[in-house]
Scaffold this active site. Structure first.
Site, mmCIF file in Angstrom:
data_model
loop_
_atom_site.group_PDB
_atom_site.id
_atom_site.type_symbol
_atom_site.label_atom_id
_atom_site.label_comp_id
_atom_site.label_asym_id
_atom_site.label_seq_id
_atom_site.Cartn_x
_atom_site.Cartn_y
_atom_site.Cartn_z
ATOM 1 N N GLY A 1 -7.694 12.830 -26.692
ATOM 2 C CA GLY A 1 -7.628 14.198 -26.460
ATOM 3 C C GLY A 1 -6.189 14.828 -27.105
ATOM 4 N NE ARG B 1 -14.965 -1.140 -25.704
ATOM 5 C CZ ARG B 1 -14.911 -0.212 -24.527
ATOM 6 N NH1 ARG B 1 -13.565 -0.116 -24.079
ATOM 7 N NH2 ARG B 1 -16.093 0.357 -24.217
ATOM 8 C CG ASP C 1 -4.588 3.330 -20.908
ATOM 9 O OD1 ASP C 1 -3.674 2.516 -21.461
ATOM 10 O OD2 ASP C 1 -5.586 3.082 -20.262
ATOM 11 C CB THR D 1 -2.012 11.924 -21.956
ATOM 12 O OG1 THR D 1 -2.849 12.324 -21.173
ATOM 13 C CG2 THR D 1 -0.972 11.133 -21.110
ATOM 14 C CG ASP E 1 -5.019 13.236 -18.496
ATOM 15 O OD1 ASP E 1 -5.210 14.641 -18.335
ATOM 16 O OD2 ASP E 1 -5.564 12.568 -19.012
ATOM 17 C CG ASP F 1 -3.050 8.811 -17.555
ATOM 18 O OD1 ASP F 1 -2.360 9.193 -18.631
ATOM 19 O OD2 ASP F 1 -4.221 8.773 -17.437
ATOM 20 N NE ARG G 1 -9.977 9.560 -18.304
ATOM 21 C CZ ARG G 1 -11.252 9.619 -18.791
ATOM 22 N NH1 ARG G 1 -11.546 10.837 -19.205
ATOM 23 N NH2 ARG G 1 -12.196 8.710 -18.418
HETATM 24 O O1 F6P Z 1 -6.969 12.837 -21.175
HETATM 25 C C1 F6P Z 1 -6.919 14.206 -21.637
HETATM 26 C C2 F6P Z 1 -8.225 14.805 -21.131
HETATM 27 O O2 F6P Z 1 -8.156 16.384 -21.338
HETATM 28 C C3 F6P Z 1 -8.712 14.596 -19.447
HETATM 29 O O3 F6P Z 1 -7.702 15.081 -18.742
HETATM 30 C C4 F6P Z 1 -10.033 14.880 -19.400
HETATM 31 O O4 F6P Z 1 -10.599 14.328 -18.534
HETATM 32 C C5 F6P Z 1 -10.437 14.603 -20.802
HETATM 33 O O5 F6P Z 1 -9.424 14.412 -21.758
HETATM 34 C C6 F6P Z 1 -11.471 15.334 -21.453
HETATM 35 O O6 F6P Z 1 -11.792 14.922 -22.787
HETATM 36 P P1 F6P Z 1 -12.929 15.499 -23.517
HETATM 37 O O7 F6P Z 1 -12.115 16.414 -24.667
HETATM 38 O O8 F6P Z 1 -13.654 14.541 -24.615
HETATM 39 O O9 F6P Z 1 -14.006 16.462 -23.035
#
Ligand code: F6P
Length: 369
Positions: free
Chosen positions: A15, A88, A125, A147, A149, A151, A193
């Site tokens: 993301g 993958r 990650d 990120t 997040d 994390d 997440r």
């Molecule tokens: O990892 C960043 C993040 O924004 C998370 O907080 C969220 O769960 C996920 O990506 C959302 O992903 P997408 O852009 O695929 O909806």
């Protein structure tokens, strides 16, 4: 002794997060200043693994002109993707099913053919796990932690997090007055997440009354008791921040879409569940605000911008020194290098003994436990 570098590639995976363009700018300028060329791989590894999607080329030569004036812009000028994991890679079979295939050897062959000496891989990650695998197969790789997040292990913080927290805090500030005026409960769902960093930091900074995070499974009775406790004291409104990965002690995480080939599951919906329960059981007016992808947009804060620029320049210095298989990291206040294998596949949640969490409890904020 590793061979001298003449040409490198950079990619941004997973993301997007505010600060990606600042990393790209720093990498490109630091590389050009050393006499190297720098190419951007489009959309993660899409530019290499799905060339048919890029009639004008899956790789972009990043010149000084191309990276001028981009440090403050959200998103990424080379694109990103959380779908095309080369280890993958989803390949449709003749019977219509989708099988995951390891295409990492194709990547390495591409680098050799194009005379690309190294890769700077900017990601979370998932992307850093891929970067580690490519390093183990012989590619020179340096990772940069990204990120919203926060994390990722072995770094004080990732860039993107501060911007997400700042925006969420501003939203909470704005919600207080409308919640109080209408004597409502505002439930605010934030991303993150499986970690509660965004919810915790924004919740404390923005004066939330309850914060629900994945690290502390919650009891709805306790969340409702907090709302009632405030009402009984004449504080007729409440702000409840819910991390998307939070779950009730007796229930499951809320999922929008299950994991598919080459992709992870999508979280979301727990805010609605909490909002509905509070409305039904208190009779109060409840409104739900899902901040979602708004947390990923906008201009990076100066903290994130500076971290991203420092990370990008440090990645180039690492390559110059002959390093591979490392991630640049913030060991506040210094930028350091840590082994990618110490980061890959390890998630950093909020430690239950952290002083930030303790601060929230000291301020009377409920975690629903
Ligand atoms: O990892 C960043 C993040 O924004 C998370 O907080 C969220 O769960 C996920 O990506 C959302 O992903 P997408 O852009 O695929 O909806």
């Amino acid at each position: 002794m590793s061979s001298p570098i003449r040409r490198i590639a950079i990619n941004t995976g997973g993301g997007d997060a505010p600060g990606l363009n600042a990393v790209i700018r720093a990498v490109v300028i630091a590389a050009i200043n050393r006499g190297w060329e720098c190419y951007g791989i489009r959309d993660g590894f899409g530019g290499i693994l799905s060339p048919e999607r890029y009639p004008d080329g899956g790789m972009t030569l990043l010149t000084l002109d191309r990276v001028r004036g981009i440090a403050h812009l959200g998103g990424t000028i080379i694109g990103t993707s959380n779908k095309g994991n080369p280890l993958r890679f989803p390949v449709q079979q003749p019977d219509g099913t989708v099988k995951e295939v390891d295409r990492s050897d194709e990547l390495l062959a591409f680098f050799a053919r194009q005379g690309l000496d190294a890769l700077v891989s900017v990601g979370g990650d998932g992307s850093l796990t891929i970067a580690n695998a490519l390093h183990q197969k012989g590619l020179r790789v340096v990772g940069v932690p990204k990120t919203i997040d926060n994390d990722l292990d072995k770094t004080f913080t990732t860039f993107g997090f501060d911007t997400a927290v700042s925006f969420a805090t501003e939203c909470l500030d704005r919600l207080h007055s409308t919640a109080e005026s209408h004597q409502r409960v505002m439930v605010v769902e934030v991303m993150g997440r499986y970690a509660g960093w965004i919810a915790l930091h924004a919740g404390i900074a923005g004066g939330a009354h309850s914060i629900l995070i994945p690290e502390i499974p919650f009891d709805l009775d306790k969340v409702i008791a907090k709302v009632n406790w405030r009402d009984a004291r004449g504080r007729m409104y409440s702000i409840v921040v819910v991390a998307e990965g939070a779950r009730p002690a007796d229930g499951q995480r809320a999922i929008i879409a299950p994991a598919e080939a080459g992709q992870t599951e999508r979280l979301g919906g727990i805010g609605e569940h909490v909002a509905k329960a509070i409305q039904e059981r208190t009779g109060k007016d409840v409104r739900l605000v899902v901040l979602g992808h708004l947390l990923r947009g906008g201009s990076p804060t100066s903290f994130d911008r500076l971290a991203a620029l420092r990370f990008g320049a440090a990645a180039v210095r690492a390559l110059e020194k002959g390093c591979s298989g490392v991630m640049v990291a913030l060991a506040f206040p210094n930028v350091v290098y840590v082994a990618l294998e110490e980061v890959a596949g390890r998630m950093k949640g909020v430690p239950l003994d952290s002083d930030t969490l303790q601060t929230a409890r000291d301020l009377g904020i409920s975690f629903g436990d």
